[in-house]
Design an enzyme around this catalytic site. Structure first.
Site, mmCIF file in Angstrom:
data_model
loop_
_atom_site.group_PDB
_atom_site.id
_atom_site.type_symbol
_atom_site.label_atom_id
_atom_site.label_comp_id
_atom_site.label_asym_id
_atom_site.label_seq_id
_atom_site.Cartn_x
_atom_site.Cartn_y
_atom_site.Cartn_z
ATOM 1 N N CYS A 129 45.030 19.966 -47.790
ATOM 2 C CA CYS A 129 45.270 19.651 -46.368
ATOM 3 C C CYS A 129 45.722 18.186 -46.226
ATOM 4 C CB CYS A 129 44.021 19.948 -45.541
ATOM 5 S SG CYS A 129 44.329 20.036 -43.761
ATOM 6 N N HIS B 83 43.913 26.004 -47.223
ATOM 7 C CA HIS B 83 42.550 25.819 -47.751
ATOM 8 C C HIS B 83 42.140 27.008 -48.618
ATOM 9 C CE1 HIS B 83 41.156 22.270 -45.411
ATOM 10 N NE2 HIS B 83 42.093 22.664 -44.569
ATOM 11 N N GLU C 215 39.805 27.111 -50.752
ATOM 12 C CA GLU C 215 38.338 27.137 -50.873
ATOM 13 C C GLU C 215 37.672 27.869 -49.707
ATOM 14 O OE1 GLU C 215 38.912 23.746 -48.072
ATOM 15 O OE2 GLU C 215 39.997 24.563 -49.801
#
Length: 426
Positions: A131, A252, A254
């Site tokens: 990001c 993202h 994760e």
């Protein structure tokens, strides 16, 4: 193995915290998903607090084997070629109102993270940007950013290509499609999840800015339908097995997990962290091999005895020399091992002679010798600066003067030497 041993052995990944306000006090935090993944793949996350002045103390966090940068506010537009000419003052005000939590610039965090990103570029330290971290990487290498994707990009594409990159009410659940570029690391990681030869996956994103002009060294890995670059890397600095990894992901991975579960949407989601950690571990090994001190050679009994005899011989010779004493016949046998050693090692390589001169011929004089060298260098630099400002005529006169002084010096020195010779002869 004890935990204390692991803390020394495991490679260190630097992560910069984000500052927030809790109970009227500033707090620093890092998303736990990032930390869990780094630890699970064999590295130690070292959190750099976003505290005023830390950007001047980055050397204190050495050794740095990897850098992971993630969440944070918008990067200060003055740090890159921000172009707001196509945005009205009303639109800029609306951007600040809609994205109040992101548009509050944090100059200290910018300084810390840009410093780390540039350090990674200089030393080829593995770098993963998620990001904001991907935006920092692009800016550090000369790229630019959209001030607002919705105002500058989305509204200018056909309606069927328009999409939302952020949903404040559904942070983890928001998804949008991206097209993966063939023969890139992302393609390799998500290949098993691509259906019917397609190149599309659905990703989680939470951002209102993004890459506008990609820095020259990078290659795109994924695009959103509106054309925004969602991932990029440096192909010349990508080989995790050799400790090379420079990459930025706007989305993202994760957070791409099934509802109320830690199971990832795709098996390829954690691969960015897995391959990054692999590169970090390899980089640490490479760094250790360059800085490791060779282990001393173990001598057998006979060689150790000879070594001690030679040391004793040198010590005795030094004492005789410094004390101005005559050689005692009883000590001659003890001096013999040192003399034999010197005789067998008289021939020195050119490199050894140069090194000896650099050291000032003896360890005792090395310090003052190096100080003189440094002083001479400074004098020479000063002289060159002064002479560089002189005219041709001035330089010619100066040269004639020193030539004359050299002749006088030579004549006086010759007379003095002749006088010394005559005194010794009489």
């Amino acid at each position: 193995m004890a935990a204390a041993d692991l803390s020394v052995i495991l490679p260190r990944v630097i992560i910069v915290s984000r500052r927030s306000v809790r109970k009227n006090k500033f707090v620093d935090f890092v998303g736990e998903y990032h930390l869990d993944l780094i630890v699970s793949y064999g590295a130690v996350p070292v959190i750099v607090p976003r505290v005023t002045g830390v950007h001047m103390l980055l050397d204190s966090f050495e050794p740095i084997h990897g850098v992971l940068l993630c969440e944070g506010e918008d990067i200060d537009p003055s740090l890159y070629e921000a172009d707001t000419s196509n945005l009205t003052s009303e639109e800029l005000e609306e951007i600040r109102r809609l994205h109040a939590s992101d548009t509050a610039i944090d100059k200290e965090k910018d300084a810390i993270e840009l410093g780390l990103a540039k350090l990674c570029m200089e030393r080829n330290i593995p770098y993963l940007g998620i990001c904001r971290g991907s935006q920092i990487l692009n800016v550090a290498c000369g790229g630019t950013l959209y001030q607002d994707i919705g105002k500058e990009l989305t509204k200018n594409v056909p309606e069927k290509q328009r999409m939302e990159h952020i949903d404040y009410d559904n942070y983890d659940g928001h998804r949008h499609p991206v097209r993966i570029v063939e023969n890139t690391p992302l393609h390799q990681w998500f290949n098993d999840s691509l259906e019917d030869g397609g190149m599309e996956v659905w990703v989680n994103s939470y951002h209102h800015q993004g890459v506008k002009r990609l820095a020259q060294r990078f290659v795109p890995m994924a695009f959103a339908p509106d054309g925004l670059i969602e991932g990029f890397y440096d192909p010349d600095a990508y080989n995790p097995e050799e400790g090379k990894f420079i990459m930025g992901l706007q989305f993202h991975p994760e957070r791409m997990r099934k509802p109320d579960s830690d199971e990832f949407d795709y098996p390829g989601c954690p691969f960015a962290y897995k391959e990054f950690a692999k590169a970090v571990i390899a980089y640490q090994k490479k760094l250790n091999s360059l800085t490791s001190v060779p282990k001393p050679v173990k001598l057998d009994g006979e060689m150790e005895k000879k070594r001690k005899m030679i040391l004793r011989s040198f010590s005795l010779a030094r004492n005789i020399y410094e004390g101005g004493h005559e050689i005692n016949s009883s000590k001659e046998s003890e001096l013999k091992p040192g003399a034999e050693f010197l005789e067998s090692n008289t021939a020195m390589r050119l490199q050894q002679e140069i090194r000896l001169k650099q050291m000032g011929a003896t360890v005792r004089n090395a310090s003052s010798f190096l100080e003189k060298l440094q002083l001479n260098e400074e004098k020479e630099k000063l002289a060159r600066n002064i002479m560089g400002k002189m005219s041709v005529e001035q330089l010619s006169d100066l040269m004639s003067f020193y030539h004359m002084m050299g002749q006088i010096c030579s004549e006086v020195l010759e007379r003095k030497l002749q006088g010394i010779v005559n005194e010794l002869a009489s």
